[in-house]
Structure formats: structure tokens, C-alpha cells
Design a protein around this motif. Structure first.
Motif, short mmCIF file in Angstrom:
data_model
loop_
_atom_site.label_atom_id
_atom_site.label_comp_id
_atom_site.label_asym_id
_atom_site.label_seq_id
_atom_site.Cartn_x
_atom_site.Cartn_y
_atom_site.Cartn_z
N GLN A 10 -38.49 52.54 -137.44
CA GLN A 10 -39.84 52.06 -137.71
C GLN A 10 -40.75 53.22 -138.14
O GLN A 10 -41.55 53.09 -139.08
CB GLN A 10 -40.40 51.39 -136.46
N GLU A 11 -40.61 54.35 -137.48
CA GLU A 11 -41.43 55.51 -137.83
C GLU A 11 -41.05 56.08 -139.19
O GLU A 11 -41.91 56.46 -139.98
CB GLU A 11 -41.31 56.58 -136.74
N ARG A 12 -39.75 56.15 -139.48
CA ARG A 12 -39.32 56.68 -140.77
C ARG A 12 -39.85 55.81 -141.92
O ARG A 12 -40.31 56.32 -142.96
CB ARG A 12 -37.79 56.76 -140.83
N GLU A 13 -39.81 54.49 -141.74
CA GLU A 13 -40.31 53.60 -142.78
C GLU A 13 -41.81 53.78 -142.99
O GLU A 13 -42.29 53.89 -144.13
CB GLU A 13 -40.02 52.14 -142.40
N ALA A 14 -42.57 53.84 -141.89
CA ALA A 14 -44.02 53.98 -142.00
C ALA A 14 -44.40 55.32 -142.62
O ALA A 14 -45.31 55.40 -143.47
CB ALA A 14 -44.67 53.84 -140.62
N LEU A 15 -43.72 56.37 -142.23
CA LEU A 15 -44.02 57.69 -142.80
C LEU A 15 -43.67 57.75 -144.29
O LEU A 15 -44.38 58.36 -145.09
CB LEU A 15 -43.27 58.78 -142.03
N SER A 16 -42.57 57.12 -144.67
CA SER A 16 -42.17 57.11 -146.08
C SER A 16 -43.23 56.44 -146.93
O SER A 16 -43.59 56.92 -148.02
CB SER A 16 -40.82 56.39 -146.25
N LEU A 17 -43.75 55.31 -146.47
CA LEU A 17 -44.79 54.62 -147.22
C LEU A 17 -46.08 55.43 -147.27
O LEU A 17 -46.76 55.50 -148.30
CB LEU A 17 -45.06 53.25 -146.58
N LEU A 18 -46.43 56.05 -146.15
CA LEU A 18 -47.67 56.81 -146.10
C LEU A 18 -47.61 58.05 -146.99
O LEU A 18 -48.56 58.36 -147.72
CB LEU A 18 -47.97 57.22 -144.66
N LEU A 19 -46.48 58.77 -146.92
CA LEU A 19 -46.38 60.05 -147.63
C LEU A 19 -45.89 59.89 -149.07
O LEU A 19 -45.88 60.87 -149.83
CB LEU A 19 -45.43 60.99 -146.87
N ALA A 20 -45.47 58.67 -149.43
CA ALA A 20 -44.93 58.40 -150.77
C ALA A 20 -43.71 59.27 -151.07
O ALA A 20 -43.54 59.76 -152.19
CB ALA A 20 -46.01 58.59 -151.83
N ARG A 21 -42.90 59.48 -150.07
CA ARG A 21 -41.63 60.20 -150.24
C ARG A 21 -40.69 59.73 -149.14
O ARG A 21 -41.14 59.35 -148.05
CB ARG A 21 -41.83 61.71 -150.17
N PRO A 22 -39.41 59.75 -149.39
CA PRO A 22 -38.48 59.23 -148.38
C PRO A 22 -38.39 60.15 -147.16
O PRO A 22 -38.31 61.37 -147.30
CB PRO A 22 -37.14 59.16 -149.12
#
Length: 437
Positions: A59-71
């Protein structure tokens, strides 16, 4: 998270985009904002440096990916705060990192600025204190500098609100200057009532009451001026006031007594014996105890009770045994009297209420005097009284609160917990009067 132009930050007074803010509050970003908030508050609210989040879940990896615009695919992620700040400014939120955290709440604290402000406040406090001291005759007295240095090291003043600290230290200096006016003053020191002195230096008759911060500061100054240790108890504090020609209040607090027959020959001892002969109770003040000659025949047995009703009933019944009442609290005047009687060789028997505060008070009083024994205060006494009141049909008061072990009888607390009944002294009044006769 959708990006849009322009990059200019939204004015702080405009409400943030509700959809963008909802995205930022999703659970997968909770740890990020906690870490960012802590870093910003340490950085003076400037988005500088990096943070690293370990042990990321899906869940955290998905949210961070969307926020930072990078995987973000690994178990950890390093985020540069300047990059995150720029990303938020380009987003639909159109706010920088600091403004975003303020919108998410709670309000940010600039800890660096707070530390600087506290340091400046402390500097102002001690500068004011030194100026106040310099403006008085205390500046010529070597102990005064030591007094101020000890206050500074102790830290008590700096834990107070700034206005309180400034007022207190200024009033303390003024009070000490009044008591120690310097070498050019009248060599005969003025005698002050404590309330009178407090009114003079603080505007309130209660400004120097025992237990106040101001009284503690003034007493520390008196101790240094007189070269004695700071007292640990109320009698010691009163003695220290008297060393500075200040008369503390010794008449408002009294101890209730009955049947005391001291052997001294002054009118005070004679009056006590006459009141005892006429079965009259007597309230003694601290002022009287300072001058009474409390010598009684060796091993005189003195009963001590908790409730004034016992004294009243003893007087009405014409009992002859001496009795002292704590009135529910072993105050300084009570302990001063008991101390004097113990020093003259008297022995004591104590009775109080069968409830937890009563047991605590009994522990305190009996623990203070080796020559004090319990008086109808055993587990067997409690069980007998509980059964008797039940048979008599008296209302039963339920025992509440945290249990207190009776130091004189380890069986008493379990018995009280088992029966769970409060028994005040009045329930055993007939038995107590039988002993006092």
C-alpha cells in the motif's frame, strides 16, 4: 496524482483542492508525512535534506509511486525534500511542502525558532533579575550573587511562563532587600508579619504563603544570608522566617486537645490543668506550643483520635484520659504537639476511621513515633464492628478507592477488602469512651 501548470504556489489563504488533499491523506502516506513533519520542524520549516522509509508495504509503495511520479518497488525509499516540495507545487494542490503539511494538520512547530525564542527569553529573564538585584542594597552582599546563581542553575524559574518568572524573581529580590537593607541601615532589623511583608512587596497578603514559588526563593536567600541549610519541613521553614525577623502565621491553625495536664508552673500550664479538671477541650495554636512547657509524668499514655466527635463525647462523659485529635489530617500543629509530648517521654495509642484514607493517615502518624501503638485498630476490631453495625441495621457505606496496607496489622487491609464496608470512628464511640474512662 494529477499535475498541472502553472507552478506558482496557491496563496495560503485559499482552501486547498479537496480531491488533491484527499489523495494525500490516504493511509499509504501516513508514515511519509510523519517523517516529513519531524524533519521540517527540525529544519526551521525549510524543505531541505532527505528522509528514508524502511520496510514499505504494498500500500505504501503504491501511494509513494503515485505521489512521486516514479516507481517505488523495493522495501525502502529515499525521498529528497526539495524534490517533494517541487512535485507538490506542480500538482493540483499547488502548494509547497510546508504549506501542504500545515493544510494536512496539525499546525507545524518551528522548533529551531522556538528554541531561539526560549534562549532569548531566558537571557532577558536573567538580565532583568541581575538589574533588579543591582538596584537594591543586596548588590553589596556576597551571598546575593550566589543566590541568583543557584536560581539560574536550578532551572525552576525558566520552567515558569515568562511573565510569571520575571515577576517572581523581581519580587523575591525586593523582598530580600527589604529584609536585608545593607550596612548603612538601622542595625536593629524591623520585625515583619509574613502577611504584612507580602503585602509590602507583592501587593497580596498571601504572596509569601508557604508552598508558593516566591516563598521558596525568598527562603533560599535567607538561608544563604544566615549561612544555614535550606529546611526540609514546615517547622524548619517557620524557624528560618524568624531568623530574618519575619513572624509566620502561627495562630490560624490549631490542634484539638483534651485532658492535658502538664506539670509546668506558668499560667499556661495551669490553665490547661484547670480546663482538664473541668472536662473542657482546648484548641492550641503553634504560637502557644512554642511557649508551653509540655512536661508530663513519664510514660503518660495519650490517646490520639481522628474525629473531633470523639473529643466532644469524651468531654461530655467526663473522661479523664488525655486525648489529642488529628481532625482528619496530621497537620504541622498536630505533629508539633505530638513531637513535644514524645520528647517528654509520653506514649501514644492511635485510633482512626476504617477506610483507606484513615489507614493512610494512621500509617503516617504511627510510623512517625516508636511509642505509638494501635488503639482498637486491628482486623478483629474491624470485623467485630462491621458485624455489629449489620446486626443493628445501620446503613452500610461501601468501601471504595485503592487499598492501603496497614503497617501495624497485615490482616486489616484484606479484611476491609473482603467486607468492603467503611466504618468511621463514631461506630466505635462507646468502646473508645470505655477506654478513656
Amino acid at each position: 496524482m494529477t499535475s498541472r501548470e502553472p507552478a506558482a504556489e496557491r496563496p495560503p489563504d485559499r482552501p486547498p483542492d479537496a480531491e488533491a488533499l484527499a489523495f494525500l491523506t490516504r493511509p499509504g502516506l501516513t508514515r511519509l508525512w510523519t517523517a516529513v513533519r519531524a524533519r521540517l520542524e527540525r529544519n526551521g520549516l525549510q524543505p531541505a535534506g532527505t528522509i528514508r522509509l524502511q520496510h514499505l508495504d504494498a500500500q505504501e509503495r503504491e501511494a509513494l509511486s503515485l505521489l512521486l511520479a516514479r516507481p517505488v518497488t523495493g522495501p525502502a525509499a529515499t525521498i529528497r525534500l526539495p524534490d517533494l516540495d517541487a512535485r507538490l507545487r506542480r500538482s493540483a494542490l499547488a502548494r509547497g511542502l510546508t504549506a501542504t503539511l500545515a493544510a494536512l494538520g496539525p499546525p507545524l512547530t518551528d522548533r529551531r525558532a522556538a528554541r531561539d525564542a526560549a534562549t532569548a527569553e531566558r537571557t532577558r529573564l536573567w538580565a532583568t533579575a541581575e538589574a533588579a538585584l543591582a538596584a537594591t542594597p543586596l548588590s553589596d552582599q556576597p551571598w546575593a550573587g550566589q543566590w541568583l546563581a543557584e536560581l539560574r542553575r536550578g532551572g525552576t524559574l525558566t520552567r515558569q511562563p515568562p511573565a510569571t518568572a520575571l515577576t517572581t524573581v523581581t519580587q523575591a529580590a525586593q523582598t530580600l532587600a527589604t529584609l536585608f537593607p545593607g550596612t548603612g541601615a538601622d542595625p536593629t532589623p524591623a520585625t515583619w508579619g509574613r502577611g504584612e511583608l507580602a503585602t509590602r512587596t507583592t501587593g497580596s497578603a498571601h504572596g509569601l504563603d508557604d508552598g508558593t514559588l516566591l516563598s521558596r526563593l525568598v527562603l533560599r536567600g535567607i538561608a544563604l544570608a544566615r549561612g544555614v541549610d535550606f529546611p526540609a519541613d514546615a517547622p524548619g521553614r517557620r524557624a528560618l522566617w524568624r531568623m530574618a525577623s519575619v513572624t509566620p502565621d502561627e495562630v490560624s491553625s490549631t490542634v484539638l486537645t483534651y485532658g492535658l495536664r502538664p506539670t509546668g508552673g506558668t499560667w499556661q500550664e495551669t490553665a490547661l490543668r484547670q480546663r482538664a479538671d473541668n472536662h473542657m477541650e482546648t484548641h492550641l495554636t503553634l504560637r502557644e506550643l512554642r511557649t508551653l512547657q509540655l512536661e508530663l509524668p513519664a510514660h503518660t499514655r495519650i490517646h490520639v483520635c481522628e474525629n473531633p466527635r470523639v473529643v466532644e463525647a469524651a468531654a461530655d462523659s467526663g473522661c479523664g484520659a488525655p486525648l489529642i485529635c488529628t481532625s482528619g489530617s496530621a497537620t504541622t500543629v498536630v505533629l508539633t504537639l505530638l513531637d513535644a509530648l514524645a520528647a517528654s517521654g509520653c506514649v501514644f495509642a492511635y485510633h482512626g476511621d476504617f477506610d483507606w484514607p484513615g489507614v493512610a493517615l494512621a500509617n503516617r502518624v504511627m510510623g512517625r513515633y516508636e511509642a505509638m501503638t494501635p488503639w482498637r485498630m486491628s482486623a478483629a476490631d474491624y470485623e467485630y464492628l462491621a458485624a455489629r453495625t449489620r446486626v443493628q441495621g445501620a446503613p452500610q457505606l461501601t468501601l471504595g478507592g485503592a487499598p492501603v496496607e496497614a503497617l501495624w496489622d497485615p490482616e486489616l487491609a484484606p479484611a476491609m477488602e473482603g467486607l468492603c464496608v467503611v466504618l468511621h470512628e463514631e461506630s466505635s464511640l462507646d468502646l473508645l469512651l470505655e477506654d478513656l474512662r
